[in-house]
Design a protein around this motif. Structure first.
Motif, PDB file in Angstrom:
ATOM      1  N   ASP A  73      40.696  27.769  -3.503  1.00  0.00           N
ATOM      2  CA  ASP A  73      39.476  27.244  -2.880  1.00  0.00           C
ATOM      3  C   ASP A  73      38.302  28.210  -3.001  1.00  0.00           C
ATOM      4  N   TYR A  74      38.545  29.508  -2.788  1.00  0.00           N
ATOM      5  CA  TYR A  74      37.447  30.474  -2.868  1.00  0.00           C
ATOM      6  C   TYR A  74      36.905  30.564  -4.290  1.00  0.00           C
ATOM      7  N   ILE A  75      37.803  30.565  -5.292  1.00  0.00           N
ATOM      8  CA  ILE A  75      37.377  30.610  -6.689  1.00  0.00           C
ATOM      9  C   ILE A  75      36.527  29.385  -7.020  1.00  0.00           C
ATOM     10  N   LYS A  76      36.976  28.217  -6.590  1.00  0.00           N
ATOM     11  CA  LYS A  76      36.238  26.977  -6.850  1.00  0.00           C
ATOM     12  C   LYS A  76      34.868  27.004  -6.182  1.00  0.00           C
ATOM     13  N   TRP A  77      34.827  27.564  -4.959  1.00  0.00           N
ATOM     14  CA  TRP A  77      33.542  27.655  -4.252  1.00  0.00           C
ATOM     15  C   TRP A  77      32.584  28.578  -5.001  1.00  0.00           C
TER      16      TRP A  77
END
Length: 471
Positions: A73-77
């Motif tokens: 999720d953090y990478i995608k954000w």
């Protein structure tokens, strides 16, 4: 169904994780009303991830920093918002991600309320079994409370708080350490000290002094290894359980067998000389052997977190005194490029490490004395010793009000007394049902539950316990 009101005191990593597991649970619905409290400055960011200098980076890879059920999720954000996708992002950027995650939950659910006020007190109503939370002269009653206040307040080992040119807490560094002139000493050699001198040197200071008792710095992150435990497992350890306890010597034996099986050199625990120019260089030159030790510790921490609860009082004292420093010294390593930068500054004479610090006093600036009898004068002292571990030494209004009212009791190993479900144990009322805490306040029961990944996973158990017992 009667509406249950829930308060989350603290909107940092743990608080947002609690909220995450509520909204992702199929049992969540309109019968729950959740209010999450924090000061406007730290709301949705926590103290560690507020707006600050971009060069202050997180010491964990971005791949391990997700706040949702999706590990990416953090990478995608980062990709979605146009930020550079790199292994070690700035704290400011991660704070933006946290805040974005919190507001997305609030925007999607009208029964989640963000209240930009810091909780000042929480009172237990014995007759009704409810809790009254007070914030900025406003009181609200709740059926359950999640006390997610993060780290305790900063320590002040030399009692200098309030003295001119003494920075009791360096954060936010961009605000507190701007435009300093004179001879600067930083007390401490951990991650907060690194943040402080990195900012100062990058902003033009010709020389900065790092003052500490031992001079030990965090390790440098080595090569990543996937470890599959063969000996140090729950099944192997629990065979030694008697009357709810497991002897420390048995766990040490299993750990030694695991090190041998994984071909980890035990002498690496003794590699530090407390001279940064030697220790950092060693880690940089031996990334494979150092990395295997670090990732062995990381991959075993979930197991040991459980087993720590099986240690007797005496064994806990022994472990924390004799063995914890070895684990701690290899647990939160800095990125390799950060270590290389420190070595460069040492070589250039911009960074001076002074060990054996004994005392500091205000005297037309500050006089710092060392164990060899010498003393040094500094115009400015920056306290980077980190937070206290005992609630008795904490000076935040919320915790002190509850401690004074005997709602909280100090655990001798850190934080407050809790039961196995993370419900707080009060010396006045006994176990307080539906009053949960985790993180620094559960340090006496939970070993090393501080990092984002571990907090994010452990908070799921608290939410699940509430759904099973609190409704």
């Amino acid at each position: 169904m009667k509406i249950k009101r829930i308060a989350i005191a603290g909107a940092g990593v743990a608080g947002i994780s609690i909220l995450k597991f509520f909204v992702n649970d199929k049992r969540f619905g309109k019968h729950l009303e959740i209010d999450i409290y924090d000061a406007p400055k730290t709301m949705g960011r926590g103290y560690a991830y507020q707006h600050d200098d971009d060069h202050l980076v997180i010491n964990l890879p971005a791949e391990e920093m997700s706040l949702t059920a999706d590990p990416d999720d953090y990478i995608k954000w980062l990709e979605k918002t146009g930020h550079e996708v790199e292994s070690f992002t700035s704290r400011r950027v991660y704070g933006e991600y946290m805040h974005s995650t919190l507001t997305s939950f609030s925007d999607a659910h009208d029964n989640i309320n963000i209240i930009k006020k810091y909780a000042e007190n929480i009172v237990f109503n014995e007759e009704s079994g409810t809790y009254t939370l007070r914030a900025d002269n406003v009181s609200c009653d709740y059926d359950a409370v999640f006390l997610m206040t993060g780290e305790l307040s900063y320590s002040d080992p030399y009692k200098l708080k309030g003295d001119s040119n003494y920075f009791y807490n360096p954060y936010p560094i961009e605000d507190n350490l701007k435009h300093l002139t004179g001879r600067i000493g930083i007390i401490g050699s951990g991650l907060s000290a690194i943040d402080s001198f990195r900012y100062l040197i990058r902003n033009g200071h010709k020389k900065v002094y790092v003052l500490s008792r031992s001079g030990e710095m965090p390790a440098v992150r080595g090569t990543h290894f996937d470890i599959k435990p063969q000996h140090f497992t729950l099944e192997a350890a629990l065979q030694y359980e008697r009357d709810g306890l497991i002897p420390l010597e048995k766990l040490l034996g299993l750990f030694k067998l695991e090190m041998e099986a994984q071909q980890v050199d035990s002498s690496l625990f003794e590699r530090k000389t407390d001279r940064p120019e030697i220790d950092l260089k060693y880690d940089l030159e031996h990334p494979d052997s150092v990395g295997k030790l670090q990732y062995l510790i990381t991959d075993l921490e979930d197991t040991f977190k459980i087993l720590f609860k099986y240690l007797s009082r005496r064994d806990k004292r022994t472990f924390l005194k004799e063995y914890h420093p070895y684990i701690s010294g290899n647990h939160s390593p800095m990125p390799p490029y950060g270590a290389a930068e420190i070595l460069k500054w040492i070589d250039e004479g911009k960074l001076i490490f002074m060990h054996g610090m004994e005392s500091a006093s205000a005297d037309n600036g500050f006089i710092v004395t060392f164990d060899d009898g010498k003393s040094e004068h500094f115009d400015i002292l920056i306290n980077a010793t980190g937070p206290v571990k005992s609630i008795e030494k904490d000076d935040t209004k919320l915790l002190q009000n509850m401690y004074d009212a005997m709602l909280l009791e100090a655990d001798e190993f850190g934080g407050v007394l809790i039961n196995k479900n993370h419900e707080i144990i009060s010396p006045r009322f006994g176990t307080l049902e539906n009053f949960y805490t985790i993180g620094a306040l559960s340090a006496g029961s939970d070993y090393l539950i501080r990092g984002v990944g571990m907090l994010a996973s452990e908070t799921e158990d608290l939410v699940n316990h509430f759904f099973e017992h609190g409704l």
